[in-house]
Structures are given as structure tokens and as C-alpha cells.
Design a protein around this motif. Structure first.
Motif, PDB file in Angstrom:
ATOM      1  N   PRO A  47       3.347   1.638  -0.985  1.00 53.04           N
ATOM      2  CA  PRO A  47       4.658   1.514  -0.941  1.00 53.04           C
ATOM      3  C   PRO A  47       5.171   0.603   0.244  1.00 53.04           C
ATOM      4  N   ALA A  48       4.374   0.843   1.421  1.00 53.06           N
ATOM      5  CA  ALA A  48       4.833  -0.123   2.369  1.00 53.06           C
ATOM      6  C   ALA A  48       4.753  -1.587   2.166  1.00 53.06           C
ATOM      7  N   PHE A  49       3.408  -2.002   1.470  1.00 55.10           N
ATOM      8  CA  PHE A  49       3.069  -3.321   1.091  1.00 55.10           C
ATOM      9  C   PHE A  49       4.303  -3.965   0.003  1.00 55.10           C
ATOM     10  N   ALA A  50       4.306  -3.013  -0.900  1.00 58.92           N
ATOM     11  CA  ALA A  50       5.191  -3.074  -2.037  1.00 58.92           C
ATOM     12  C   ALA A  50       6.892  -3.398  -1.357  1.00 58.92           C
ATOM     13  N   ALA A  51       7.068  -2.680  -0.333  1.00 59.06           N
ATOM     14  CA  ALA A  51       8.539  -3.042   0.019  1.00 59.06           C
ATOM     15  C   ALA A  51       8.648  -4.339   0.724  1.00 59.06           C
ATOM     16  N   LEU A  52       7.514  -4.492   1.480  1.00 56.65           N
ATOM     17  CA  LEU A  52       7.380  -5.674   2.187  1.00 56.65           C
ATOM     18  C   LEU A  52       7.488  -6.921   1.337  1.00 56.65           C
ATOM     19  N   VAL A  53       6.768  -6.857   0.062  1.00 59.63           N
ATOM     20  CA  VAL A  53       6.687  -8.065  -0.797  1.00 59.63           C
ATOM     21  C   VAL A  53       8.122  -8.099  -1.636  1.00 59.63           C
ATOM     22  N   GLY A  54       8.737  -6.814  -1.637  1.00 56.11           N
ATOM     23  CA  GLY A  54      10.017  -7.113  -2.455  1.00 56.11           C
ATOM     24  C   GLY A  54      11.125  -7.566  -1.530  1.00 56.11           C
ATOM     25  N   LEU A  55      10.928  -7.412   0.132  1.00 60.49           N
ATOM     26  CA  LEU A  55      11.821  -7.802   1.008  1.00 60.49           C
ATOM     27  C   LEU A  55      11.756  -9.363   1.344  1.00 60.49           C
ATOM     28  N   HIS A  56      10.241  -9.618   1.211  1.00 63.24           N
ATOM     29  CA  HIS A  56       9.785 -11.030   1.690  1.00 63.24           C
ATOM     30  C   HIS A  56       8.912 -11.677   0.521  1.00 63.24           C
ATOM     31  N   ALA A  57       9.592 -12.190  -0.689  1.00 64.08           N
ATOM     32  CA  ALA A  57       8.856 -12.534  -1.751  1.00 64.08           C
ATOM     33  C   ALA A  57       7.676 -13.635  -1.599  1.00 64.08           C
ATOM     34  N   TYR A 117       5.029  -5.564   8.480  1.00 61.17           N
ATOM     35  CA  TYR A 117       3.539  -5.725   8.236  1.00 61.17           C
ATOM     36  C   TYR A 117       2.607  -4.968   8.992  1.00 61.17           C
ATOM     37  N   SER A 118       2.887  -5.062  10.398  1.00 59.10           N
ATOM     38  CA  SER A 118       1.841  -4.079  11.124  1.00 59.10           C
ATOM     39  C   SER A 118       2.003  -2.723  10.785  1.00 59.10           C
ATOM     40  N   GLU A 119       2.955  -2.297  10.551  1.00 56.89           N
ATOM     41  CA  GLU A 119       3.156  -0.899  10.207  1.00 56.89           C
ATOM     42  C   GLU A 119       2.288  -0.696   8.760  1.00 56.89           C
ATOM     43  N   ALA A 120       2.511  -1.391   7.844  1.00 56.04           N
ATOM     44  CA  ALA A 120       1.806  -1.341   6.700  1.00 56.04           C
ATOM     45  C   ALA A 120       0.192  -1.840   6.688  1.00 56.04           C
ATOM     46  N   PHE A 121      -0.033  -2.493   7.460  1.00 57.91           N
ATOM     47  CA  PHE A 121      -1.541  -2.882   7.836  1.00 57.91           C
ATOM     48  C   PHE A 121      -2.060  -1.795   8.287  1.00 57.91           C
ATOM     49  N   ALA A 122      -1.642  -1.110   9.335  1.00 58.78           N
ATOM     50  CA  ALA A 122      -2.215   0.069   9.958  1.00 58.78           C
ATOM     51  C   ALA A 122      -2.499   1.155   9.014  1.00 58.78           C
ATOM     52  N   LYS A 123      -1.400   1.567   8.311  1.00 57.19           N
ATOM     53  CA  LYS A 123      -1.608   2.545   7.164  1.00 57.19           C
ATOM     54  C   LYS A 123      -2.746   2.304   6.243  1.00 57.19           C
ATOM     55  N   LEU A 124      -2.957   1.004   5.713  1.00 56.71           N
ATOM     56  CA  LEU A 124      -3.922   0.362   4.968  1.00 56.71           C
ATOM     57  C   LEU A 124      -5.347   0.640   5.741  1.00 56.71           C
ATOM     58  N   GLU A 125      -5.350   0.019   6.807  1.00 54.31           N
ATOM     59  CA  GLU A 125      -6.519   0.207   7.701  1.00 54.31           C
ATOM     60  C   GLU A 125      -6.909   1.740   8.061  1.00 54.31           C
ATOM     61  N   ALA A 126      -6.222   2.796   7.974  1.00 49.68           N
ATOM     62  CA  ALA A 126      -6.468   4.329   8.222  1.00 49.68           C
ATOM     63  C   ALA A 126      -6.492   4.673   6.908  1.00 49.68           C
ATOM     64  N   GLY A 127      -6.547   4.137   5.758  1.00 44.38           N
ATOM     65  CA  GLY A 127      -6.630   4.714   4.522  1.00 44.38           C
ATOM     66  C   GLY A 127      -5.467   5.644   4.099  1.00 44.38           C
ATOM     67  N   ASP A 128      -4.370   5.260   4.504  1.00 44.79           N
ATOM     68  CA  ASP A 128      -3.100   6.186   4.283  1.00 44.79           C
ATOM     69  C   ASP A 128      -2.534   5.621   2.831  1.00 44.79           C
ATOM     70  N   ALA A 129      -2.344   6.815   2.147  1.00 47.42           N
ATOM     71  CA  ALA A 129      -1.934   6.560   0.883  1.00 47.42           C
ATOM     72  C   ALA A 129      -0.294   5.700   0.699  1.00 47.42           C
ATOM     73  N   ALA A 130       0.309   5.882   1.892  1.00 45.31           N
ATOM     74  CA  ALA A 130       1.566   5.188   1.965  1.00 45.31           C
ATOM     75  C   ALA A 130       1.760   3.542   2.206  1.00 45.31           C
ATOM     76  N   ALA A 131       0.531   3.391   2.351  1.00 44.46           N
ATOM     77  CA  ALA A 131       0.198   1.875   2.422  1.00 44.46           C
ATOM     78  C   ALA A 131       0.511   0.994   1.243  1.00 44.46           C
TER      79      ALA A 131
END
Length: 416
Positions: A382-392, A366-380
Motif C-alpha cells: 500500500p505504501a508504494f501504491a499510494a506513492l504511485v497514485g500521488l506521483h504518477a 519513497y524511503s519509508e516505502a523502500f524500508a518496508k519493502l526491504e524489511a519484508g513488511d506487508a505494508a510496503a
């Protein structure tokens, strides 16, 4: 105050003699006398006139002697201070009288100067004991009233004389918790009155017990909503940490409560919790007729809006950075910068986590995905999508993913 003295003696001339010797005190209203001729008559007189302040009693009397009367008086709930008078000033009678609770002992023939001084001393003792009982009764009444709001430890301290200054309205730093129940209005409209009464009484009682266990103050209960304060009225240097710990325990208890009632076919909503810290006006706002210890100010309003923000974030607990930063070793994850109604600047908010969850792999992801989101990284995305997929069941990660899918940038969000 006029002291009422019951003289118990079977000598026929004693009544006139006492009234003559104490005529000045009687005229001035300092004392008034009543008379009885034996112990049985004395007990009846006290039953008829419970305001008697003290008893002066002979020992040798018909039907019931003075020592037996003394024992009866000391067995009563309202023990009367008693002076024993006897022609037999032997050590045996003195010891018996004192062992049975006599306040003092005089011998016959009576020295009225000595009797007057002994009566004065006894009256002072009676007044001192009466004042002590009055203060104790006031303290017990105050404690009973304060126990509705404060933990037993704080209520006991405030009930003591000299500790009431904290009730005056003043400004101080506090941590405050707001709780509310989802869909409670629908439950009110559909539940039978007896079911709703049992539900709410058990809920409020259980939540209050947890607050008191953390030595918090219940400032308000309005229906299903509860407002809680820390660092008020007494000083609690660790008030932020107490508030976070209390919020965790409230959440655990409320979830257990919801599951218990769900098994009985009652759909009780989840409890949402908001926590914030800052300055507030705190004190008794009830005027001279009511006691209403509570707090007002932006700090209180912000906590209430953080509680409401849980609805949009998919969380149950939402706390401000002010609380998180003031808590040593805070364990939680950021939820974003919230633009709350009534505030001109965004407020960074967090979801506190249990130690097990905070130290688990999901927190790192989550911290890695949030950091990408905060930085405006386009990888945010897929990172959150993967996180939701792993932890429904990760509602907060799902919330951020939906924002990304809807084109929202960054982590700032407008919440009403």
C-alpha cells in the motif's frame, strides 16, 4: 647536419676567398655556401632554395642593400638568422641592423677567424630554434590527437614532454560512465541518412562537451554508446563526485536534446546512463599503429550492465553503491540489490536525484516505502501504491509495486 649559408656581397673576390677559408668545413660536410650579389638576387635564391639556414650579408650593394634585405627576411614566415657585415661599423648601422632583427654584426675587413666563430654560434642558434619548432609541432600534433579523447586541460598536459607515462597500460581506480540511447536501432532503420548524421553528430558533440566540462575522458564512442572515464589518465581525487555530477548534466542535456528533435517530428530515444567505480586496466590498447586509450575489467562491464538495468527499473541513471559511497553527500535513492550477469554477489544500486527532488516530500515517502519493502513488511504494497497514485510519473515506485503484485519479496532482483 650540413648548414647551408647564403653569402650576399657584390665584391667579386669574396666568393673564392670564403670557399678557400672554409675548405676544411666544406670538405667535412659541416657547411655549404651559396652566393648572391645583392638583396634581390638573395631573395630569389632563398625562394628557390628554402633550406637555407642563415644569411651573411653586406650592407652596401646595388638594387637592394643589406638593411633592406634584412627587413624583408624578418617579414617572412621563415625568418632567416642573419649576420650583417659592413665596412661602415658606425653605431647608426649597427643599431638599424639590430633593430631589424640581425643576429649579429661584423665589420670589414673581415676577420675570418671571427667570422667562423660567429657562423658557428649562429648555426647553434639555428639548430636550437629548429629543435624548438620540431618539439612544438610534435606537441601540437599530440594535442590534436589527444583532444579527441581528453578535455582540453588534460590534453594539454599529456601533450607536454614527460607526461606520456599515463598512456601505458596499468591498473588504477576509476569511475566509469556508460550511456546508450533507447530504440536507436529502429531510428537507424527509419531515419534518412542526412537526418541521422545530423542527429548523431550533434548528440555526440554535445555529450562530449559536457564530459570535457567535468574533465572526463571519452574512452569509446561506438555508434550511439559512449564510455567515459574519470581519474584516468590523470589523478582526480574527487572522481566519484565528478562522475555523478557529469551523469546528472548528461541526463539534463540529453533530455533537452530529445525534446528539441521531438518538436521537429523525430522520435529520438531517451539516454540511459550507468555509473560504477573500481579497479580497471587503463591505457593505450592500440599497439604501435593506433591510439586507443580505453579501460577494461569488471568495473567497466558493471557500468555497462547498470546502464542496461535502467530499462527494467524505469530510471534513466543507475549508479552503484561504490560510486555513491565514494561521493561526499550523495543525493539519491536506493533501487535495490541487483544480481547482474557475470557477478556472484548482489550489487546495491541507486538513482541519483537533483537536490530539489532529494529534499522534497516524495523522497521521504519513497524511503519509508523502500524500508518496508526491504524489511519484508506487508505494508510496503500500500505504501508504494499510494506513492504511485500521488506521483504518477514515479516509474521506480511503480516498478517495485509491480514486483510486489507479482509476489516478489525483498529488493533483490535478477537482471540480465
Amino acid at each position: 647536419m650540413t648548414a647551408t649559408i647564403l653569402v650576399v656581397d657584390d665584391e667579386p673576390d669574396l666568393e673564392a676567398l670564403v670557399l678557400q677559408k672554409f675548405r676544411r668545413q666544406i670538405r667535412d660536410g659541416a657547411v655549404q655556401f651559396m652566393f648572391a650579389h645583392d638583396g634581390i638576387e638573395a631573395l630569389q635564391s632563398i625562394e628557390d632554395h628554402p633550406h637555407v639556414d642563415m644569411v651573411v650579408s653586406d650592407i652596401n650593394m646595388p638594387r637592394m642593400d643589406g638593411l633592406s634585405l634584412l627587413q624583408k627576411l624578418q617579414e617572412a614566415e621563415d625568418k632567416k638568422s642573419t649576420i650583417i657585415v659592413s665596412a661602415y661599423g658606425d653605431m647608426s648601422n649597427i643599431r638599424t641592423a639590430m633593430n631589424r632583427g640581425a643576429f649579429d654584426f661584423l665589420t670589414k675587413p673581415i676577420d675570418f677567424g671571427d667570422l667562423e666563430m660567429t657562423i658557428d654560434k649562429t648555426i647553434r642558434h639555428v639548430e636550437m630554434m629548429r629543435e624548438a619548432r620540431r618539439r612544438q609541432a610534435e606537441a601540437e600534433r599530440a594535442h590534436a590527437s589527444l583532444s579527441r579523447y581528453f578535455s582540453p586541460q588534460i590534453a594539454s598536459r599529456l601533450a607536454c614532454e614527460g607526461e606520456a607515462d599515463g598512456m601505458a597500460v596499468h591498473r588504477r581506480e576509476v569511475a566509469t560512465i556508460f550511456t546508450d540511447i533507447t530504440n536507436f536501432t529502429s531510428l537507424v532503420e527509419t531515419a534518412a541518412p542526412e537526418v541521422l548524421g545530423a542527429l548523431l553528430n550533434e548528440y555526440v558533440g554535445g555529450m562530449t562537451d559536457i564530459v570535457f566540462a567535468h574533465e572526463g575522458t571519452v574512452a569509446k564512442i561506438i555508434g550511439d554508446a559512449i564510455q567515459i572515464l574519470f581519474n584516468a589518465p590523470g589523478d582526480q581525487p574527487d572522481y566519484a563526485a565528478r562522475a555523478i555530477a557529469c551523469a546528472h548534466d548528461l541526463d539534463v542535456w540529453a533530455e533537452g536534446f530529445r525534446e528539441r528533435w521531438k518538436s521537429n517530428g523525430v522520435n529520438f530515444g531517451a539516454t540511459r546512463i550507468g555509473v560504477h567505480a573500481g579497479p580497471a586496466l587503463v591505457g593505450n590498447f592500440g599497439g604501435s599503429r593506433f591510439f586507443d586509450y580505453t579501460a577494461y575489467g569488471d568495473t567497466i562491464n558493471t557500468a555497462a550492465r547498470l546502464e542496461a538495468a535502467n530499462k527494467f527499473l524505469g530510471t534513466r541513471i543507475c549508479v552503484s553503491a561504490a560510486v555513491a559511497d565514494a561521493t561526499g553527500n550523495f543525493q539519491g535513492r536506493p533501487v535495490g540489490d541487483l544480481m547482474l550477469r557475470g557477478r556472484s554477489e548482489p550489487l546495491r544500486a541507486y538513482e541519483p536525484l537533483s537536490a530539489e527532488t532529494f529534499e522534497g516530500p516524495a523522497m521521504t515517502q519513497y524511503s519509508e516505502a523502500f524500508a518496508k519493502l526491504e524489511a519484508g513488511d506487508a505494508a510496503a504494497m500500500p505504501a508504494f501504491a499510494a506513492l504511485v497514485g500521488l506521483h504518477a510519473d514515479d516509474a521506480l515506485a511503480g516498478f517495485h509495486l509491480r514486483r510486489l503484485l507479482n509476489g516478489a519479496k525483498g529488493v533483490r532482483m535478477q537482471l540480465e
